[in-house]
Design an enzyme around this catalytic site. Structure first.
Site, PDB file in Angstrom:
ATOM      1  N   GLU A  69       0.938  -1.347   0.063  1.00 49.15           N
ATOM      2  CA  GLU A  69      -0.150  -0.045   0.177  1.00 49.15           C
ATOM      3  C   GLU A  69       0.786   1.351  -0.216  1.00 49.15           C
ATOM      4  OE1 GLU A  69      -3.275   0.924   3.190  1.00 49.15           O
ATOM      5  OE2 GLU A  69      -1.074   1.276   3.955  1.00 49.15           O
ATOM      6  N   ASP A 261      -9.673   1.847   6.802  1.00 44.80           N
ATOM      7  CA  ASP A 261      -9.634   1.536   5.315  1.00 44.80           C
ATOM      8  C   ASP A 261     -11.088   2.494   4.713  1.00 44.80           C
ATOM      9  OD1 ASP A 261      -7.975  -0.442   5.674  1.00 44.80           O
ATOM     10  OD2 ASP A 261      -8.860  -1.959   4.468  1.00 44.80           O
TER      11      ASP A 261
HETATM   12  O1  LIG Z   1      -5.003  -9.248   6.637  1.00 39.91           O
HETATM   13  C1  LIG Z   1      -4.076  -8.558   5.515  1.00 39.91           C
HETATM   14  C2  LIG Z   1      -4.483  -7.248   5.592  1.00 39.91           C
HETATM   15  O2  LIG Z   1      -4.425  -6.495   6.784  1.00 39.91           O
HETATM   16  C3  LIG Z   1      -3.837  -6.522   4.507  1.00 39.91           C
HETATM   17  O3  LIG Z   1      -4.542  -5.221   4.141  1.00 39.91           O
HETATM   18  C4  LIG Z   1      -3.647  -4.125   4.131  1.00 39.91           C
HETATM   19  C5  LIG Z   1      -3.415  -3.396   5.428  1.00 39.91           C
HETATM   20  O4  LIG Z   1      -4.531  -2.733   5.825  1.00 39.91           O
HETATM   21  C6  LIG Z   1      -5.000  -1.645   4.756  1.00 39.91           C
HETATM   22  O5  LIG Z   1      -4.521  -0.102   5.386  1.00 39.91           O
HETATM   23  C7  LIG Z   1      -4.445  -0.059   6.646  1.00 39.91           C
HETATM   24  C8  LIG Z   1      -5.402   0.899   7.234  1.00 39.91           C
HETATM   25  O6  LIG Z   1      -4.981   1.281   8.463  1.00 39.91           O
HETATM   26  C9  LIG Z   1      -3.864   1.701   8.851  1.00 39.91           C
HETATM   27  O7  LIG Z   1      -3.775   1.753  10.168  1.00 39.91           O
HETATM   28  C10 LIG Z   1      -2.736   0.839   8.199  1.00 39.91           C
HETATM   29  O8  LIG Z   1      -1.575   1.348   8.550  1.00 39.91           O
HETATM   30  C11 LIG Z   1      -2.927   0.581   6.889  1.00 39.91           C
HETATM   31  O9  LIG Z   1      -1.977  -0.117   6.226  1.00 39.91           O
HETATM   32  C12 LIG Z   1      -4.372  -1.902   3.543  1.00 39.91           C
HETATM   33  O10 LIG Z   1      -5.149  -1.032   2.759  1.00 39.91           O
HETATM   34  C13 LIG Z   1      -4.155  -3.130   3.030  1.00 39.91           C
HETATM   35  O11 LIG Z   1      -3.451  -3.395   1.785  1.00 39.91           O
HETATM   36  O12 LIG Z   1      -3.919  -7.110   3.180  1.00 39.91           O
HETATM   37  C14 LIG Z   1      -3.489  -8.448   3.101  1.00 39.91           C
HETATM   38  C15 LIG Z   1      -4.308  -9.204   4.229  1.00 39.91           C
HETATM   39  O13 LIG Z   1      -3.720 -10.543   4.356  1.00 39.91           O
END
Ligand SMILES: O[C@@H]1[C@@H](O)[C@H](O[C@@H]2CO[C@@H](O[C@@H]3CO[C@@H](O)[C@H](O)[C@H]3O)[C@H](O)[C@H]2O)OC[C@H]1O
Length: 381
Positions: A69, A261
């Site tokens: 991301e 998200d």
């Molecule tokens: O279970 C994981 C899943 O968590 C992963 O998702 C990524 C991480 O979460 C999303 O963004 C987060 C939003 O909350 C903030 O606090 C964090 O810092 C951010 O990283 C991000 O969009 C996803 O890419 O995807 C894979 C799964 O296996």
């Protein structure tokens, strides 16, 4: 008008900050100041770290890891700011450490790594891949292609092929459901994350992917615009973090509410409207979101059900939330559009441990509201 084969695109980018009364000089200074804070600032604000002679990474300072991301966001910021040096560093790190060459997920990128490059997971997160693909296409158009891995256009087209065709040989799963054309939360699940839906990206993939993939991307753009209408609450406009294909919240793992998200939906709707006038519904959606937050202050932002009932839990990323609400002003026509821009302008980048996600969303909003989050065409070299 640029030729985007049927997709409406004005080729003009609003400077919403200027429309709100800030001077061009002040806006230019804020854009640069924001870049400097994230990419060159001190430990209180920076999230980009050079590594070795020719690499660098974005760190999720709240989770102390490197995520696809953040890496893809950093590349998008760098190409918009014409910083090939930073773009190339981030892409080299991504390509070297995150790319997976074996197993069910070969061809995808590991969504989380340690800062030394060790993979924390062998699974991907599709929001990274879609941002990588468009950042690479823009880089190809803006700077031209180089030797691998800086052969941006080829890298992008290969990625756009893999993410929709994986599994056709019986190994692994695609990132998009081939029937309904909706992006999945992860490849081996059958539900979505509304904030992953970027129809304005898919319009461009429909132009610049391999010819045989273009029809898919055009359909995906429409599918995502239709999906957002059923995933966002009809009164509040709030979207859950995860949602089923019928648009209802998926709370199986506790992600069925409006939280981190979800914030990106406002930004995505704003940019799709700015780039393509994606759907008149986006105006309504932006107005609803801004109306929901009109009587709330960042200090008291919470987790909410999508119907708008607050939980005790405070928002983890209030600066990110106020930034994306401001980015919705690209589509909004309601009475709160100006106030959201003002709140954003009067808020500095976030400092401290949780700054990564907030400041990514902040930088995108700064670019978008100053008319600097733009489409880079093949003719822009
Ligand atoms: O279970 C994981 C899943 O968590 C992963 O998702 C990524 C991480 O979460 C999303 O963004 C987060 C939003 O909350 C903030 O606090 C964090 O810092 C951010 O990283 C991000 O969009 C996803 O890419 O995807 C894979 C799964 O296996």
């Amino acid at each position: 008008m640029n030729d985007l084969r049927g997709a409406f695109h004005t080729g003009q980018y609003r400077n919403v900050l200027k429309e709100n009364g800030y001077s061009e000089e002040a806006i230019e200074a804020r854009v640069q100041h924001t870049w400097d804070a994230l990419f060159e600032g001190d430990e209180e604000t920076r999230i980009y770290y050079p590594a070795g002679d020719d690499m660098g990474y974005f760190m999720d300072t709240g989770n102390l890891d490197v995520r696809t991301e953040g890496m893809s966001y950093g590349m998008m910021m760098a190409v918009q700011m014409d910083r090939k040096d930073v773009f190339d560093r981030i892409w080299r790190w991504t390509h070297k450490y995150m790319f997976m060459t074996e197993g069910d997920n070969a061809g995808y990128f590991a969504w989380s790594c340690k800062t030394d490059g060790t993979k924390n997971s062998n699974g991907p997160a599709p929001d990274g891949e879609e941002f990588f693909a468009l950042a690479l296409l823009f880089a190809s158009h803006r700077w031209g292609d180089g030797a691998e891995p800086l052969n941006y256009g080829h890298q992008a087209r290969e990625l756009l092929r893999v993410i929709i065709h994986k599994g056709e040989d019986g190994i692994g799963q695609p990132m998009w459901n081939p029937d309904n054309k909706l992006i999945k939360f992860i490849p081996n699940c059958e539900y979505s994350d509304p904030s992953y839906h970027l129809p304005h990206f898919y319009e461009l993939f429909a132009l610049w992917s391999y010819p045989e993939d273009r029809a898919f991307w055009k359909e995906a753009a429409q599918a995502s615009r239709d999906y957002l209408k059923i995933a966002c609450h009809p009164v509040t406009g709030l979207a859950p973090e995860y949602a089923h294909y019928d648009g209802t919240p998926n709370n199986d793992r506790g992600f069925g509410h409006f939280f981190s998200d979800s914030y990106r939906v406002a930004a995505n709707v704003g940019l799709d409207y700015e780039w393509f006038r994606g759907d008149e519904w986006e105006i309504e959606e932006a107005n609803k979101l801004q109306s929901f937050f009109a009587d709330k202050t960042p200090e008291d932002y919470r987790r909410y059900t999508i119907a708008g009932e607050p939980f005790e839990e405070k928002s983890l990323h209030p600066v990110g939330l106020l930034a994306t609400n401001a980015m919705a002003s690209l589509a909004a026509t309601g009475p709160n559009a100006k106030a959201n821009v003002e709140l954003f302008w009067n808020t500095p980048v976030r400092t401290g441990g949780r700054r990564y996600y907030d400041n990514c969303l902040y930088m995108f909003t700064m670019l978008a509201l100053s008319g600097k989050f733009r489409i880079w065409m093949p003719t822009d070299k």
